[in-house]
Enzyme design. Structure first.
Site, PDB file in Angstrom:
ATOM      1  N   GLU A  71      78.160 117.196  64.223  1.00 12.41           N
ATOM      2  CA  GLU A  71      77.870 118.525  64.769  1.00 12.41           C
ATOM      3  C   GLU A  71      77.427 119.513  63.694  1.00 12.41           C
ATOM      4  OE1 GLU A  71      79.843 116.369  67.869  1.00 12.41           O
ATOM      5  OE2 GLU A  71      80.395 116.686  65.761  1.00 12.41           O
ATOM      6  N   HIS A 140      90.189 118.331  74.112  1.00 14.31           N
ATOM      7  CA  HIS A 140      88.905 118.419  74.804  1.00 14.31           C
ATOM      8  C   HIS A 140      88.953 119.435  75.942  1.00 14.31           C
ATOM      9  CE1 HIS A 140      88.784 114.521  72.797  1.00 14.31           C
ATOM     10  NE2 HIS A 140      87.463 114.531  72.914  1.00 14.31           N
TER      11      HIS A 140
END
Length: 340
Positions: A71, A140
């Site tokens: 990322e 998450h």
């Protein structure tokens, strides 16, 4: 179908949130060759949630780019591309993973326009699913609305239905500031009625403007739009659409009618979006005196004499700013309003 005054009302076409985002990106990719999409599995696999379905086949490897699982790396590439004049759409498979790239989002994207004196825009979109989903556990499931809504230089939107999803993603792509688009994984497959105006390629929803979804008389419910709220009460429901800049005019006007307020969001309560709304109501239209002592809503400039102190008092009190050198460059989103 219902007959009204001899006329038959045809049901509106239904489109899922997933397909609305796809349609918005497709139209902007077609409209502007500077727009491109990059992220993990966005190309050949059609996206982890199939939001980018069909775009790779239509636009090819140069504009729909699969990236490694890094990322910080691909977010940095996207920010650099934006500085070079392109308009990247950077997809995070979930915004929980954006924590790996938060230096790029905040220090590189959000602050550059301001620190360059308005000379270097960063027209980039960071998008992906945000908040809790089904059975994905704590790492998450975070909502990042308050995280990114806290930072000057970013615009933050959160679509609820299909109309929101298409109109906001198109506006985000065209904006010259970095825009964070917080989608909701649980809503991707939900179909909503899609009005004719939303089907136009020119359809845009302005960033910074809320929508009254339902009028009521008793209680006001302000919905962070990733959550559906159903009450057997005659209430006004406001879909915020934008977290930053926040449409306080619409909220204040509604609260003035009944003096009632309920906020609902997917994040934690402390320092959350709802807490910010309540604080602004108290320091804005409440009759109680509220004092706030904090940094002004700008990025700090590199000046030895720079002292950011503001003491804000409402209910007839004057606002004073101490030794504050505050500049907002044209077009910059560092601050939605100044108190200097």
């Amino acid at each position: 179908m219902a007959a009204v005054s001899g006329l038959v009302r045809r049901p509106l076409r239904e489109v899922t949130v997933r397909d609305a985002i796809n349609q918005g990106m497709d139209e902007e990719l077609e409209r502007d060759e500077k727009v491109f999409l990059l992220g993990e599995e966005v190309a050949q696999y059609d996206g982890a949630y199939k939001v980018s379905r069909g775009l790779w086949k239509k636009y090819g490897d140069k504009r729909i780019i699969d990236t490694p699982i890094s990322e910080m790396g691909f977010a940095g590439i996207a920010v650099g591309a934006a500085m070079a004049g392109l308009r990247p759409i950077c997809e995070f498979m979930t915004f929980n993973f954006s924590m790996q790239a938060i230096d790029q989002v905040i220090n590189s994207a959000a602050k550059t326009y301001y620190m360059s004196g308005g000379l270097q825009p960063v027209p980039i979109v960071f998008r992906g699913p945000n908040g809790a989903s089904a059975g994905v556990a704590a790492q998450h499931s975070q909502c990042f609305a308050a995280w990114y809504g806290h930072c000057p230089g970013l615009k933050v939107v959160s679509p609820w239905n299909s109309e929101d999803a298409k109109g906001l993603i198109k506006s985000a792509i065209r904006d010259n500031n970095p825009v964070v688009v917080l989608e909701n994984e649980l809503m991707y497959g939900v179909p909503f009625e899609f009005p004719p105006e939303a089907q136009s390629k020119d359809f845009l929803i302005p960033i910074g403007k809320a929508k009254i979804e339902r009028q009521g008389k008793k209680t006001k419910i302000y919905r962070h739009p990733s959550i559906l709220v159903k009450f057997n009460l005659e209430v006004t429901v406001i879909n915020m659409r934008t977290i930053r800049p926040m449409d306080m005019e619409t909220i204040e006007a509604s609260v003035m009618k009944t003096n009632h307020l309920v906020t609902v969001e997917g994040g934690w309560p402390q320092f959350g979006v709802g807490a910010e709304i309540c604080a602004r109501i108290m320091e804005g239209i409440s009759k109680k005196l509220v004092l706030e002592y904090s940094q002004a809503i700008v990025n700090i400039m590199y000046l030895n004499t720079y002292r950011i102190k503001r003491l804000k008092a409402r209910s007839g009190q004057t606002t004073s700013t101490l030794n504050l050198s505050c500049v907002q460059f044209p077009g910059c989103s560092c601050c939605s309003c100044h108190w200097c």
